[in-house]
Design an enzyme around this catalytic site. Structure first.
Site, PDB file in Angstrom:
ATOM      1  N   HIS A 367       0.694  -1.277  -0.111  1.00 51.71           N
ATOM      2  CA  HIS A 367      -0.026  -0.047   0.109  1.00 51.71           C
ATOM      3  C   HIS A 367       0.989   1.150   0.103  1.00 51.71           C
ATOM      4  O   HIS A 367       0.356   2.308  -0.129  1.00 51.71           O
ATOM      5  CB  HIS A 367      -0.902  -0.014   1.014  1.00 51.71           C
ATOM      6  N   ASP A 371      -2.498   3.152  -4.020  1.00 57.01           N
ATOM      7  CA  ASP A 371      -3.634   2.885  -3.622  1.00 57.01           C
ATOM      8  C   ASP A 371      -4.605   2.103  -4.054  1.00 57.01           C
ATOM      9  O   ASP A 371      -4.168   1.418  -4.987  1.00 57.01           O
ATOM     10  CB  ASP A 371      -4.541   4.440  -3.610  1.00 57.01           C
TER      11      ASP A 371
END
Length: 396
Positions: A367, A371
């Protein structure tokens, strides 16, 4: 005749130690220059190491099963000749070894593993104050962990003793298996991962494969090769997922080209052989290389080059007859695509419920590099290619 001592050489690829699997000679044997004398296993692969000296074996300096650090003695040969070669099989050169050789002058803590150095740095452990317990006085992870435990103040009261269970056996965590364990542990510790998945109608791709096989029965193409081709195309459109995080520099490093790792089960556990330059290969070429790597993995014949340099991993856990999984990202990569088994399921097509071949695809990603929107976009691109393979192959 003077005995020449051959030490474990620089192994390349950041490797710093090896386990002696078996000696190929014994004391008193006559050996020739460049004759393999010992089989060792590193964190990457098992290889036979040749001696640069010819003559009579005078001494073997390590027992089978022992771990030997780079620079530690391996074998002494009462020799009359030498080749100058230090390690045939890893492809290291004399100049490369010279560049990596450390200065002999001055004291320094004997620390081999960068993981150990980072652990000490993260917990403010002074390595120069430790005494190494690994062979040769090398500071091992257990030494640093012991120092951390000794310096920590107890936050809670004493823990009640637990009745120990009997131990059936201990399986040494060595070589490739230890390397994979350390990599996955580091991944879980450092990477904030997330997973997204989707059920995929693979009916059209299954039919495309069937038609190709009917036209050319002697030249089949595997399902995974098609997925690999679509993954490579997707990474060109979503380069964040073909990257790695450089924490020291504070950068996300986008990589030029794709080296596609293919998770495979070998004799010594999970391996991830790499299809190098996957972005330059068509579907048939990808199939041929995946088949070669899978065969070598099963036979335990993968070389160091086959196991290094990956930038993205493809994991076909459907071969284990499971539908889905949330696998751990293969550090230092940024993402991993998993493919589950193919099942006949009821599916709605044009308003009617019909039987279709369905598989679950999952994407686990770092992450920090992107995104959820980017990850979903990549996964959706791959899925669209799988569901409409003819159109996809025509445009990528």
């Amino acid at each position: 005749m003077t005995a020449q001592q051959f030490r474990l050489p620089d192994l390349g690829e950041g490797l710093t130690e090896a386990e002696v699997l078996r000696w190929l000679v014994k004391v008193g044997d006559t050996v020739a220059v460049d004759q393999p004398v010992v089989e060792v296993e590193t964190a990457k692969a098992s290889v036979e190491v040749p001696t640069p000296f010819g003559g009579v074996v005078a001494e073997l300096h390590a027992a089978e099963g022992a771990t030997v650090s780079v620079g530690a003695p391996l074998i002494s040969v009462a020799s009359a000749e030498g080749s100058g070669n230090v390690l045939v099989g890893y492809g290291t050169t004399q100049s490369r070894r010279a560049r990596r050789r450390r200065p002999a002058a001055g004291p320094r803590p004997l620390v081999i593993s960068p993981i150990v150095r980072k652990l000490a740095r993260d917990h403010d452990v002074d390595l120069s104050a430790l005494t190494g317990t690994a062979p040769g006085g090398v500071i091992a992870r257990r030494d640093v962990e012991g120092a951390i435990a000794a310096s920590a103040s107890p936050a809670r009261g004493p823990v009640a003793p637990v009745d120990p269970l009997p131990v059936r056996e201990r399986v040494p965590l060595t070589g490739v298996r230890r390397s994979m364990a350390e990599r996955l542990t580091r991944s879980r510790r450092e990477i904030p991962d997330a997973t997204t998945w989707v059920d995929v109608d693979v009916t059209a791709l299954v039919e495309t494969r069937r038609q190709m096989l009917a036209r050319d029965p002697g030249n089949p193409v595997g399902f995974l090769a098609f997925v690999a081709r679509f993954v490579v195309a997707g990474l060109a459109r979503y380069p964040d997922l073909n990257s790695r995080v450089d924490l020291d520099a504070g950068d996300i490093v986008h990589l030029d080209g794709v080296n596609l790792g293919i998770a495979a089960q070998g004799e010594r556990g999970l391996l991830v052989p790499v299809v190098h330059d996957a972005h330059r290969r068509n579907v048939r070429e990808l199939h041929a290389e995946i088949a070669r790597l899978a065969s070598a993995a099963r036979a335990g014949e993968l070389g160091v080059g086959d196991l290094t340099g990956g930038t993205f991993t493809l994991n076909n856990y459907g071969v284990f007859n499971v539908d889905g999984a949330t696998p751990i990202v293969n550090h230092p990569e940024a993402a991993l695509l998993g493919v589950g088994r193919i099942l006949d399921r009821p599916w709605v097509v044009d308003g009617a419920v019909v039987p279709r071949k369905i598989a679950q695809f999952s994407l686990t990603f770092d992450h920090r590099v992107c995104d959820g929107g980017t990850a979903a976009g990549f996964l959706r691109f791959v899925v669209d290619c799988v569901e409409h393979p003819a159109e996809a192959l025509a445009r990528i």
